[in-house]
Design a protein around this motif. Structure first.
Motif, PDB file in Angstrom:
ATOM      1  N   THR A  87      -4.540   5.788  12.825  1.00 45.65           N
ATOM      2  CA  THR A  87      -3.992   4.457  13.095  1.00 45.65           C
ATOM      3  C   THR A  87      -2.477   4.498  13.170  1.00 45.65           C
ATOM      4  N   GLN A  88      -1.871   5.247  12.263  1.00 39.87           N
ATOM      5  CA  GLN A  88      -0.416   5.284  12.191  1.00 39.87           C
ATOM      6  C   GLN A  88       0.033   6.469  11.331  1.00 39.87           C
ATOM      7  N   MET A  89       1.293   6.819  11.466  1.00 38.37           N
ATOM      8  CA  MET A  89       1.926   7.766  10.560  1.00 38.37           C
ATOM      9  C   MET A  89       2.077   7.107   9.194  1.00 38.37           C
ATOM     10  N   VAL A  90       1.662   7.793   8.150  1.00 40.34           N
ATOM     11  CA  VAL A  90       1.820   7.272   6.790  1.00 40.34           C
ATOM     12  C   VAL A  90       2.933   8.065   6.117  1.00 40.34           C
ATOM     13  N   PHE A  91       4.092   7.469   6.073  1.00 39.13           N
ATOM     14  CA  PHE A  91       5.278   8.137   5.523  1.00 39.13           C
ATOM     15  C   PHE A  91       5.307   7.959   4.013  1.00 39.13           C
ATOM     16  N   GLY A  92       6.181   8.711   3.351  1.00 37.11           N
ATOM     17  CA  GLY A  92       6.333   8.596   1.911  1.00 37.11           C
ATOM     18  C   GLY A  92       6.898   7.249   1.508  1.00 37.11           C
ATOM     19  N   HIS A  93       6.761   6.954   0.217  1.00 35.14           N
ATOM     20  CA  HIS A  93       7.190   5.653  -0.299  1.00 35.14           C
ATOM     21  C   HIS A  93       7.769   5.831  -1.699  1.00 35.14           C
ATOM     22  N   GLY A  94       8.904   5.174  -1.944  1.00 31.37           N
ATOM     23  CA  GLY A  94       9.506   5.220  -3.268  1.00 31.37           C
ATOM     24  C   GLY A  94      11.018   5.269  -3.184  1.00 31.37           C
ATOM     25  N   PRO A  95      11.674   5.386  -4.335  1.00 29.28           N
ATOM     26  CA  PRO A  95      13.143   5.385  -4.376  1.00 29.28           C
ATOM     27  C   PRO A  95      13.741   6.553  -3.601  1.00 29.28           C
ATOM     28  N   SER A  96      14.828   6.294  -2.908  1.00 24.01           N
ATOM     29  CA  SER A  96      15.458   7.332  -2.089  1.00 24.01           C
ATOM     30  C   SER A  96      16.166   8.392  -2.925  1.00 24.01           C
ATOM     31  N   ARG A  97      16.389   8.117  -4.202  1.00 26.49           N
ATOM     32  CA  ARG A  97      17.013   9.090  -5.102  1.00 26.49           C
ATOM     33  C   ARG A  97      16.092   9.385  -6.281  1.00 26.49           C
ATOM     34  N   ALA A  98      14.808   9.382  -6.032  1.00 21.92           N
ATOM     35  CA  ALA A  98      13.831   9.623  -7.093  1.00 21.92           C
ATOM     36  C   ALA A  98      14.022  11.010  -7.700  1.00 21.92           C
ATOM     37  N   ARG A  99      13.875  11.098  -9.010  1.00 24.83           N
ATOM     38  CA  ARG A  99      13.934  12.392  -9.681  1.00 24.83           C
ATOM     39  C   ARG A  99      12.609  13.141  -9.554  1.00 24.83           C
ATOM     40  N   ILE A 100      11.529  12.387  -9.291  1.00 26.21           N
ATOM     41  CA  ILE A 100      10.187  12.954  -9.209  1.00 26.21           C
ATOM     42  C   ILE A 100       9.598  12.680  -7.841  1.00 26.21           C
ATOM     43  N   VAL A 101       9.089  13.699  -7.177  1.00 27.21           N
ATOM     44  CA  VAL A 101       8.362  13.530  -5.921  1.00 27.21           C
ATOM     45  C   VAL A 101       6.940  14.044  -6.121  1.00 27.21           C
ATOM     46  N   LEU A 102       5.974  13.193  -5.823  1.00 27.75           N
ATOM     47  CA  LEU A 102       4.563  13.547  -5.903  1.00 27.75           C
ATOM     48  C   LEU A 102       4.048  13.799  -4.490  1.00 27.75           C
ATOM     49  N   VAL A 103       3.467  14.967  -4.256  1.00 28.96           N
ATOM     50  CA  VAL A 103       3.001  15.339  -2.920  1.00 28.96           C
ATOM     51  C   VAL A 103       1.483  15.512  -2.939  1.00 28.96           C
ATOM     52  N   GLY A 104       0.780  14.712  -2.144  1.00 27.71           N
ATOM     53  CA  GLY A 104      -0.655  14.846  -1.997  1.00 27.71           C
ATOM     54  C   GLY A 104      -1.017  15.608  -0.743  1.00 27.71           C
ATOM     55  N   GLU A 105      -2.271  15.474  -0.327  1.00 24.91           N
ATOM     56  CA  GLU A 105      -2.750  16.218   0.838  1.00 24.91           C
ATOM     57  C   GLU A 105      -2.444  15.489   2.140  1.00 24.91           C
ATOM     58  N   GLN A 106      -3.095  14.345   2.339  1.00 21.88           N
ATOM     59  CA  GLN A 106      -2.961  13.557   3.555  1.00 21.88           C
ATOM     60  C   GLN A 106      -3.415  12.131   3.241  1.00 21.88           C
ATOM     61  N   PRO A 107      -3.059  11.164   4.075  1.00 18.70           N
ATOM     62  CA  PRO A 107      -3.585   9.811   3.854  1.00 18.70           C
ATOM     63  C   PRO A 107      -5.094   9.772   4.043  1.00 18.70           C
ATOM     64  N   GLY A 108      -5.749   8.902   3.288  1.00 15.64           N
ATOM     65  CA  GLY A 108      -7.169   8.654   3.480  1.00 15.64           C
ATOM     66  C   GLY A 108      -7.379   7.439   4.368  1.00 15.64           C
ATOM     67  N   ASP A 109      -8.605   6.961   4.414  1.00 15.78           N
ATOM     68  CA  ASP A 109      -8.930   5.839   5.287  1.00 15.78           C
ATOM     69  C   ASP A 109      -8.114   4.601   4.947  1.00 15.78           C
ATOM     70  N   LYS A 110      -8.043   4.244   3.667  1.00 16.53           N
ATOM     71  CA  LYS A 110      -7.305   3.040   3.267  1.00 16.53           C
ATOM     72  C   LYS A 110      -5.810   3.197   3.505  1.00 16.53           C
ATOM     73  N   GLU A 111      -5.293   4.394   3.248  1.00 12.53           N
ATOM     74  CA  GLU A 111      -3.870   4.635   3.465  1.00 12.53           C
ATOM     75  C   GLU A 111      -3.530   4.572   4.956  1.00 12.53           C
ATOM     76  N   ASP A 112      -4.426   5.092   5.774  1.00 11.35           N
ATOM     77  CA  ASP A 112      -4.229   5.068   7.223  1.00 11.35           C
ATOM     78  C   ASP A 112      -4.134   3.632   7.733  1.00 11.35           C
ATOM     79  N   LEU A 113      -4.942   2.754   7.172  1.00 13.56           N
ATOM     80  CA  LEU A 113      -4.932   1.362   7.600  1.00 13.56           C
ATOM     81  C   LEU A 113      -3.748   0.594   7.019  1.00 13.56           C
ATOM     82  N   ALA A 114      -3.394   0.905   5.761  1.00 12.21           N
ATOM     83  CA  ALA A 114      -2.316   0.176   5.090  1.00 12.21           C
ATOM     84  C   ALA A 114      -0.930   0.702   5.448  1.00 12.21           C
ATOM     85  N   GLY A 115      -0.846   1.975   5.849  1.00 11.74           N
ATOM     86  CA  GLY A 115       0.445   2.560   6.176  1.00 11.74           C
ATOM     87  C   GLY A 115       1.247   2.988   4.963  1.00 11.74           C
ATOM     88  N   LYS A 116       0.607   3.116   3.790  1.00 10.57           N
ATOM     89  CA  LYS A 116       1.284   3.554   2.576  1.00 10.57           C
ATOM     90  C   LYS A 116       0.426   4.601   1.859  1.00 10.57           C
TER      91      LYS A 116
END
Length: 207
Positions: free
Chosen positions: A36-65
């Motif tokens: 449906t769309q590119m699901v880009f990362g979300h959160g503070p631009s100067r975050a001390r912690i970055v969490l990296v998953g695999e890929q968006p799922g069905d709900k993420e694909d629809l929500a864009g987050k």
């Protein structure tokens, strides 16, 4: 050459906002054709912690987050138990488009291949370049491979903090969807507690 950038390529974006705008037109692999769309990362631009998953799922694909479905709910719960504020984390995925197989009306998750992970590493690398976090958390095998290479094995290396010449230190752990796939409730709860233990190391590493 910037340590986050693939050899032979120069980043144009000077902010996450600019990078996201570029990513929305990504054609680096064929996954954009069906998602449906590119699901880009979300959160503070100067975050001390970055969490990296695999890929968006069905709900993420629809929500864009990222991480807004069931796995995201498990992640939120376990971060809270580990005393890590998710709102202070930047959350993203190694692959930014949903890869799936159509089964009737359902779209079933399909694991991204090495070429798709490699193609999408441009975006992940530049997210990390712009954020420059203290610690990166690899949630599952795809994220670990994207960050550290194919020699990493999640069940063997989980809980370890691995130093990299390319990225900040990387904490390896499971993807929260793994907990959802465990049918036995006792086993699932035990795995959730282990996941919380892994995440509990984040606070000290992010200081």
């Amino acid at each position: 050459m910037d340590r986050y950038v693939t050899e032979g390529e120069t980043p144009d974006a000077n902010s996450l906002t600019e990078l996201k705008a570029e990513a929305e037109h990504c054609r680096r692999c064929d996954l954009y054709k069906h998602a449906t769309q590119m699901v880009f990362g979300h959160g503070p631009s100067r975050a001390r912690i970055v969490l990296v998953g695999e890929q968006p799922g069905d709900k993420e694909d629809l929500a864009g987050k990222p991480f807004v479905g069931r796995a995201g709910m498990v992640l939120d719960e376990c971060l809270a138990q580990a005393d890590v504020d998710r709102d202070q984390c930047y959350v993203t995925n190694a692959v930014k488009h949903f890869k799936f197989e159509q089964r009737g009306k359902r779209r079933l998750h399909s694991k991204p291949n090495a070429g798709e992970i490699e193609a999408c590493s441009w975006w992940l690398n530049n997210e990390l370049r712009l954020i420059n976090p203290k610690i990166v958390v690899a949630l599952g095998g795809t994220a670990a491979a994207a960050l550290l290479g194919s020699s990493i094995r999640v069940m063997r290396d989980r809980g370890k903090v691995i130093q990299s010449t390319l990225f900040p230190p990387v904490l390896v752990t499971i993807h929260p969807s793994y907990i959802l796939r465990i049918r036995d409730r006792v086993d699932a709860e035990a795995e959730k507690r282990a996941f919380v233990r892994d995440l509990s190391a984040i606070g000290a590493l992010a200081t």
